[in-house]
Motif scaffolding. Structure first.
Motif, PDB file in Angstrom:
ATOM      1  N   GLU A  99      12.690   1.913 -19.296  1.00 38.75           N
ATOM      2  CA  GLU A  99      11.712   1.064 -19.948  1.00 38.75           C
ATOM      3  C   GLU A  99      11.952   1.183 -21.453  1.00 38.75           C
ATOM      4  O   GLU A  99      12.142   2.288 -21.962  1.00 38.75           O
ATOM      5  CB  GLU A  99      10.291   1.507 -19.601  1.00 38.75           C
ATOM      6  CG  GLU A  99       9.213   0.555 -20.087  1.00 38.75           C
ATOM      7  CD  GLU A  99       7.822   0.913 -19.577  1.00 38.75           C
ATOM      8  OE1 GLU A  99       6.931   0.068 -19.681  1.00 38.75           O
ATOM      9  OE2 GLU A  99       7.659   2.042 -19.084  1.00 38.75           O
ATOM     10  N   ILE A 100      11.967   0.053 -22.154  1.00 37.04           N
ATOM     11  CA  ILE A 100      12.272   0.043 -23.584  1.00 37.04           C
ATOM     12  C   ILE A 100      10.974   0.067 -24.384  1.00 37.04           C
ATOM     13  O   ILE A 100      10.051  -0.707 -24.128  1.00 37.04           O
ATOM     14  CB  ILE A 100      13.085  -1.203 -23.973  1.00 37.04           C
ATOM     15  CG1 ILE A 100      14.331  -1.341 -23.086  1.00 37.04           C
ATOM     16  CG2 ILE A 100      13.492  -1.141 -25.447  1.00 37.04           C
ATOM     17  CD1 ILE A 100      15.094  -2.637 -23.306  1.00 37.04           C
ATOM     18  N   TYR A 101      10.922   0.974 -25.349  1.00 37.40           N
ATOM     19  CA  TYR A 101       9.799   1.063 -26.271  1.00 37.40           C
ATOM     20  C   TYR A 101      10.314   0.891 -27.700  1.00 37.40           C
ATOM     21  O   TYR A 101      11.441   1.280 -28.011  1.00 37.40           O
ATOM     22  CB  TYR A 101       9.119   2.431 -26.172  1.00 37.40           C
ATOM     23  CG  TYR A 101       8.226   2.624 -24.968  1.00 37.40           C
ATOM     24  CD1 TYR A 101       6.833   2.606 -25.099  1.00 37.40           C
ATOM     25  CD2 TYR A 101       8.759   2.845 -23.707  1.00 37.40           C
ATOM     26  CE1 TYR A 101       6.000   2.808 -24.004  1.00 37.40           C
ATOM     27  CE2 TYR A 101       7.937   3.032 -22.596  1.00 37.40           C
ATOM     28  CZ  TYR A 101       6.565   3.018 -22.763  1.00 37.40           C
ATOM     29  OH  TYR A 101       5.749   3.210 -21.670  1.00 37.40           O
ATOM     30  N   VAL A 102       9.462   0.337 -28.565  1.00 35.18           N
ATOM     31  CA  VAL A 102       9.801   0.263 -29.983  1.00 35.18           C
ATOM     32  C   VAL A 102       8.592   0.663 -30.814  1.00 35.18           C
ATOM     33  O   VAL A 102       7.442   0.554 -30.376  1.00 35.18           O
ATOM     34  CB  VAL A 102      10.262  -1.156 -30.410  1.00 35.18           C
ATOM     35  CG1 VAL A 102      11.493  -1.578 -29.649  1.00 35.18           C
ATOM     36  CG2 VAL A 102       9.137  -2.166 -30.272  1.00 35.18           C
ATOM     37  N   ARG A 158       5.792   6.157 -38.201  1.00 33.31           N
ATOM     38  CA  ARG A 158       4.532   6.760 -37.774  1.00 33.31           C
ATOM     39  C   ARG A 158       3.604   5.765 -37.084  1.00 33.31           C
ATOM     40  O   ARG A 158       2.378   5.851 -37.191  1.00 33.31           O
ATOM     41  CB  ARG A 158       3.817   7.425 -38.957  1.00 33.31           C
ATOM     42  CG  ARG A 158       4.564   8.637 -39.510  1.00 33.31           C
ATOM     43  CD  ARG A 158       4.630   9.731 -38.440  1.00 33.31           C
ATOM     44  NE  ARG A 158       5.347  10.901 -38.895  1.00 33.31           N
ATOM     45  CZ  ARG A 158       6.627  11.157 -38.625  1.00 33.31           C
ATOM     46  NH1 ARG A 158       7.332  10.305 -37.909  1.00 33.31           N
ATOM     47  NH2 ARG A 158       7.204  12.268 -39.039  1.00 33.31           N
ATOM     48  N   THR A 159       4.207   4.804 -36.373  1.00 30.41           N
ATOM     49  CA  THR A 159       3.419   3.909 -35.535  1.00 30.41           C
ATOM     50  C   THR A 159       3.675   4.258 -34.082  1.00 30.41           C
ATOM     51  O   THR A 159       4.763   4.705 -33.714  1.00 30.41           O
ATOM     52  CB  THR A 159       3.786   2.437 -35.773  1.00 30.41           C
ATOM     53  OG1 THR A 159       5.192   2.255 -35.546  1.00 30.41           O
ATOM     54  CG2 THR A 159       3.445   2.016 -37.189  1.00 30.41           C
ATOM     55  N   GLN A 160       2.668   4.083 -33.248  1.00 30.70           N
ATOM     56  CA  GLN A 160       2.812   4.392 -31.831  1.00 30.70           C
ATOM     57  C   GLN A 160       3.761   3.403 -31.165  1.00 30.70           C
ATOM     58  O   GLN A 160       3.820   2.224 -31.537  1.00 30.70           O
ATOM     59  CB  GLN A 160       1.441   4.362 -31.141  1.00 30.70           C
ATOM     60  CG  GLN A 160       0.500   5.462 -31.606  1.00 30.70           C
ATOM     61  CD  GLN A 160       1.073   6.846 -31.342  1.00 30.70           C
ATOM     62  OE1 GLN A 160       1.581   7.133 -30.250  1.00 30.70           O
ATOM     63  NE2 GLN A 160       1.014   7.722 -32.348  1.00 30.70           N
ATOM     64  N   LEU A 161       4.483   3.891 -30.183  1.00 32.77           N
ATOM     65  CA  LEU A 161       5.453   3.057 -29.489  1.00 32.77           C
ATOM     66  C   LEU A 161       4.770   2.066 -28.550  1.00 32.77           C
ATOM     67  O   LEU A 161       3.748   2.376 -27.946  1.00 32.77           O
ATOM     68  CB  LEU A 161       6.420   3.940 -28.696  1.00 32.77           C
ATOM     69  CG  LEU A 161       7.265   4.929 -29.504  1.00 32.77           C
ATOM     70  CD1 LEU A 161       8.153   5.739 -28.573  1.00 32.77           C
ATOM     71  CD2 LEU A 161       8.105   4.211 -30.553  1.00 32.77           C
TER      72      LEU A 161
END
Length: 423
Positions: free
Chosen positions: A254-257, A262-265
């Protein structure tokens, strides 16, 4: 795997060590790491370059399937704007396995056609030219975009490749060894940000400013992680022993960005296999995954610079630290040595030279030992010189570099051996 001393080729900063560095430079065993950032071709590798990090791996064709609603809300451009079916993934450990674990790594390459190439970025063209001595960037030929992801530079406890999330932002360490510090200084000669690669080229789009994430992470699909748990305690000869259990059509990540520092994925898609994995000599020795400069990302996103230049930032980065919130697995590294160093962990420059005597026995090491003693005596005799070069030594070094003759320094400069005899 490369020889145990293979990682020494990456430690170009060893050439800057007082006295010893001249011997290492003369032996010509290190390489210019800028080529991993500047080389613009998908294959072959840059001249003189070999894969000493992730040297052995397996390759598969993949499909990047984006969550289009999420991508639309984030506004990312280029290859982020539509699904990508012409892409490769290469998986392999960063170096030789340790007794209780290894350092899993992933490289991704997305191929693009001419229409997706930006016609020119004049704002950063001058800076890029100064960094690209090997293969200048040309807008009239298609180039794949690349990124590399790791769990931690020091690896993980266990041998399952799918034990942890992997990200293209890595952590620094406070307790670095001599070899780790040398490797870090070497990479900093190529980029001021050695713990990341850039993603702005993924977002290139004709006549439009790119918009791209700060970080990209691959989180193993739960069913894949559960299946590969059986390999956690099983060292392997080749990662293909694990990857052969995956078939085409399976979703593996699963791809997260993260949109900024310092931002949540956020989940933005999946990686699906289009083919099975193959161990391949071509993938190990010719297929090139460029390390794009993060400096180019900062040209487009200057607001990030204060974040990434903060003293503590890189100690808190990485899949094993800040981004571990998306990963339920135990965050445990293995050992206290950078996996990029491999099994080679010298404690001093003198130890490197001793290793080289074994690595390159055909060189005239008796002469080198005499040269070291002579230089050491001349350096300590110079008032206040300590470990710093005198003006004569600096002049000698410039002459050596210009002439390529290791003996040239004997008759150059006001503190040289010949000058001493004349006095």
């Amino acid at each position: 795997m490369p020889s145990a001393l293979g990682p020494l080729r990456l430690m170009s900063a060893a050439e800057d060590l007082p006295l010893i560095g001249r011997v290492i430079r003369w032996a010509n065993v290190t390489e210019d790491l800028r080529s991993t950032f500047s080389w613009r071709k998908d294959q072959p590798l840059p001249p003189g370059h070999q894969k000493l990090i992730h040297p052995v791996g397996s390759v598969a064709k993949i499909h990047l399937e984006w969550d289009h609603a999420m991508m639309s809300s984030l506004g990312f451009t280029g290859v982020f704007a539509k699904d990508q079916e012409q892409a490769l993934i290469r998986i392999g450990p960063a170096g030789a396995l340790k007794k209780t674990g290894m350092a899993p790594g992933v490289s991704v390459k997305v191929f693009r056609d001419f229409k997706e190439r930006l016609s020119g970025w004049p704002a950063i063209q001058h800076r890029r030219t100064s960094h690209e001595p090997h293969e200048p960037r040309r807008s009239n030929e298609p180039q794949g975009v690349n990124t590399l992801m790791l769990y931690s530079l020091r690896g993980q406890d266990g041998f399952s490749h799918f034990e942890h999330t992997l990200c293209n932002k890595l952590s620094d360490f406070r307790d670095k060894s001599f070899a780790e510090n040398l490797l870090l200084k070497s990479f900093k000669k190529a980029s001021a940000y050695p713990f990341t690669t850039g993603l702005s080229q993924w977002a290139e789009q004709d006549h439009t400013s790119p918009k791209f994430p700060f970080v990209i992470c691959f989180r193993p699909m739960d069913h894949v992680r559960a299946y590969f748990e059986r390999f956690k305690d099983e060292p392997f000869e080749h990662i293909q022993e694990q990857l052969q259990h995956l078939s085409a059509g399976k979703k593996i990540y699963e791809i997260y960005v993260g949109a900024g520092p310092r931002t949540q994925l956020k989940p933005v898609g999946h990686v699906s296999l289009v083919s099975e994995f193959h161990k391949t000599k071509f993938g190990d020795q010719k297929l090139f995954f460029r390390h794009d400069w993060f400096e180019e990302d900062l040209e487009w996103m200057p607001a990030w610079k204060d974040w990434v230049d903060a003293e503590e930032f890189w100690y808190e980065e990485g899949a094993n630290n800040f981004y571990s919130s998306i990963d339920p697995s135990e965050q445990k590294e293995v050992g206290n040595q950078n996996a990029w160093v491999g099994g080679y962990n010298p404690s001093s420059g003198s130890e490197i030279v001793e290793n080289l005597k074994t690595y390159l026995p055909f060189l005239p090491w008796s002469w080198v030992s005499w040269m070291q003693r002579t230089e050491a005596a001349g350096s300590s005799a110079s008032t206040g010189a300590g470990l710093h070069e005198t003006s004569g030594q600096a002049s000698a070094q410039r002459h050596v570099e210009a002439s390529g003759c290791p003996f040239a320094y004997l008759h150059q400069g006001d503190s040289s051996f010949i000058h001493a005899l004349l006095k």
